[in-house]
Design a protein around this motif. Sequence first.
Motif, PDB file in Angstrom:
ATOM      1  N   CYS A   1       7.972   4.019   8.767  1.00 38.32           N
ATOM      2  CA  CYS A   1       7.537   3.779   7.384  1.00 38.32           C
ATOM      3  C   CYS A   1       8.546   4.380   6.392  1.00 38.32           C
ATOM      4  O   CYS A   1       8.878   5.566   6.497  1.00 38.32           O
TER       5      CYS A   1
ATOM      6  N   LYS B   1       0.878  -1.172   0.000  1.00 43.17           N
ATOM      7  CA  LYS B   1       0.000   0.000   0.000  1.00 43.17           C
ATOM      8  C   LYS B   1       0.917   1.223   0.000  1.00 43.17           C
ATOM      9  O   LYS B   1       1.757   1.367   0.900  1.00 43.17           O
TER      10      LYS B   1
ATOM     11  N   ILE C   1       0.522   7.037   8.072  1.00 46.80           N
ATOM     12  CA  ILE C   1       0.800   6.058   9.145  1.00 46.80           C
ATOM     13  C   ILE C   1      -0.515   5.431   9.620  1.00 46.80           C
ATOM     14  O   ILE C   1      -0.627   4.221   9.786  1.00 46.80           O
ATOM     15  N   ASP C   2      -1.550   6.289   9.816  1.00 49.98           N
ATOM     16  CA  ASP C   2      -2.848   5.768  10.279  1.00 49.98           C
ATOM     17  C   ASP C   2      -3.422   4.761   9.288  1.00 49.98           C
ATOM     18  O   ASP C   2      -4.136   3.838   9.669  1.00 49.98           O
ATOM     19  N   LEU C   3      -3.126   4.973   8.007  1.00 48.72           N
ATOM     20  CA  LEU C   3      -3.653   4.061   6.982  1.00 48.72           C
ATOM     21  C   LEU C   3      -2.778   2.824   6.809  1.00 48.72           C
ATOM     22  O   LEU C   3      -3.031   1.993   5.952  1.00 48.72           O
ATOM     23  N   ASN C   4      -1.707   2.762   7.632  1.00 52.65           N
ATOM     24  CA  ASN C   4      -0.883   1.554   7.613  1.00 52.65           C
ATOM     25  C   ASN C   4      -0.213   1.277   6.273  1.00 52.65           C
ATOM     26  O   ASN C   4      -0.165   0.128   5.821  1.00 52.65           O
ATOM     27  N   VAL C   5       0.285   2.323   5.628  1.00 50.46           N
ATOM     28  CA  VAL C   5       0.900   2.112   4.312  1.00 50.46           C
ATOM     29  C   VAL C   5       2.300   1.510   4.489  1.00 50.46           C
ATOM     30  O   VAL C   5       2.890   1.559   5.574  1.00 50.46           O
ATOM     31  N   ASP C   6       2.827   0.960   3.391  1.00 52.88           N
ATOM     32  CA  ASP C   6       4.140   0.327   3.411  1.00 52.88           C
ATOM     33  C   ASP C   6       5.242   1.256   2.913  1.00 52.88           C
ATOM     34  O   ASP C   6       6.426   0.972   3.085  1.00 52.88           O
TER      35      ASP C   6
END
Length: 418
Positions: A305, A191, A253-258
């Motif tokens: 991240c 993501k 960060i909240d969306l948990n991206v890579d």
Amino acid sequence: MNQKTELLVVSEARQRILDKIPVLDVQEISLDQAIGRYLAEPVQAQFAFPLFDNSAMDGFAIKAENTLEASRTTPVSLNVVADIPAGSLVNVEIQNGEAVRIMTGAAIPTGANAVVPVELTNFNFRQTVLSAPSQFLVYQPIQTGANIRRRGEDIPAGAVVLAKGQRIRPQDAGLMSMLGLSKINISRSPKIAILSSGDELLPAGAPLIPGKIYDANMSMLVGLVERTGAEAVNLGIVPDNPETVRQALQKAIDLNVDLILSSAGVSVGALDFIRNVLEQDGQLDFWRVNMRPGKPLAFGHYMSCPFIGLPGNPVSAFVGFEVFVRPAIIQMQGSLDFLRPSIRVQLEEEVRSDGRETFLRAIVTKKNGELVARLTGHQGSGNLLSLVQANALLLIPSGVKSLPSGGQVEAWLLDSFE
Ligand code: AMP
Ligand code: MG
């Protein structure tokens, strides 16, 4: 030299990024969602293929030795004792002088060692609706084993048929289905958050305001990310101030991206506010890479991240994606096969460079059987039209200041199907 403004060669800058990019976790998915994903483990054949000896033709299963004397003038007559459509098993054992009508793919009956295709007989019909004749004639000798596909001749049981890290193509999915697989382990799809930084930017559709420009990079980067098989998360335009930058990064960060991908704001003067924000809550390196276009490049982490900051000029952002970002996204999925294949082309005009590793926009065509290349106009890094008109990037190695017309050069083709 100051560590933050080191001048790196392209391959070294890429390696520094790749060294910090983890491989994502493994996920089990059903085969019908597999295209474009990367295999997390090698695929082994659970059984031999073909599964059983079967006919490669519509015809008659026979004993080859019965046809030794056959010719146009002295055909051999054989008796048909059974009819085997594809998908069925018929429990017969053929004897001397006997044959079984058989369809392509059907199992060879016991006692048969060859298939004579209908074309070589006097019963030249394939339609299963026509019942099999009780007898037929063969006009030539048939070799033992003719038109039989042997069990295991394509794939022995246990063979590794697909390697770990391979991107799954339609034919790979077909092979896995053929071998009875319905669920496979792949690397999770990454993501990727994308933001366009700059006070001058307007989103498409907004009224044009004097002094402002439309954001070209977002739609381009979203498309490039999606073509790698990753999911793009559009974080929009982020004005040049620490608070909005921090909010955008926090949202990623909240969306948990890579991976967080940004464009612009990495030239020396403009960098400071992004640098400050990243350095407070992570860490940022700013490099100059010995390449053109796309010299400034930022790499670091926000929280934990990974963050890549591409240059703002659209052509630089595109080339930066090709050179650094796609490899990172591919490596996340467990593959090391991250460089576009290059081809050799012949220059139709002299090209010049300033000695940096240079990526030139060009059209490659075929002329008299040769692949030839010519540039698509001026190579300014804001000239997106010249990239749009190109179908290739010519790779001019560092240290080379000019190449003559007729010279050879490596090129990446941009418009292959992906
Ligand atoms: P910067 O890296 O911020 O110095 O930007 C370099 C150049 O790229 C400037 O001319 C910017 O206006 C332009 N630019 C930055 N971001 C974009 C974008 N998203 N779309 C089009 N041009 C951009
Ligand atoms: Mg800017």
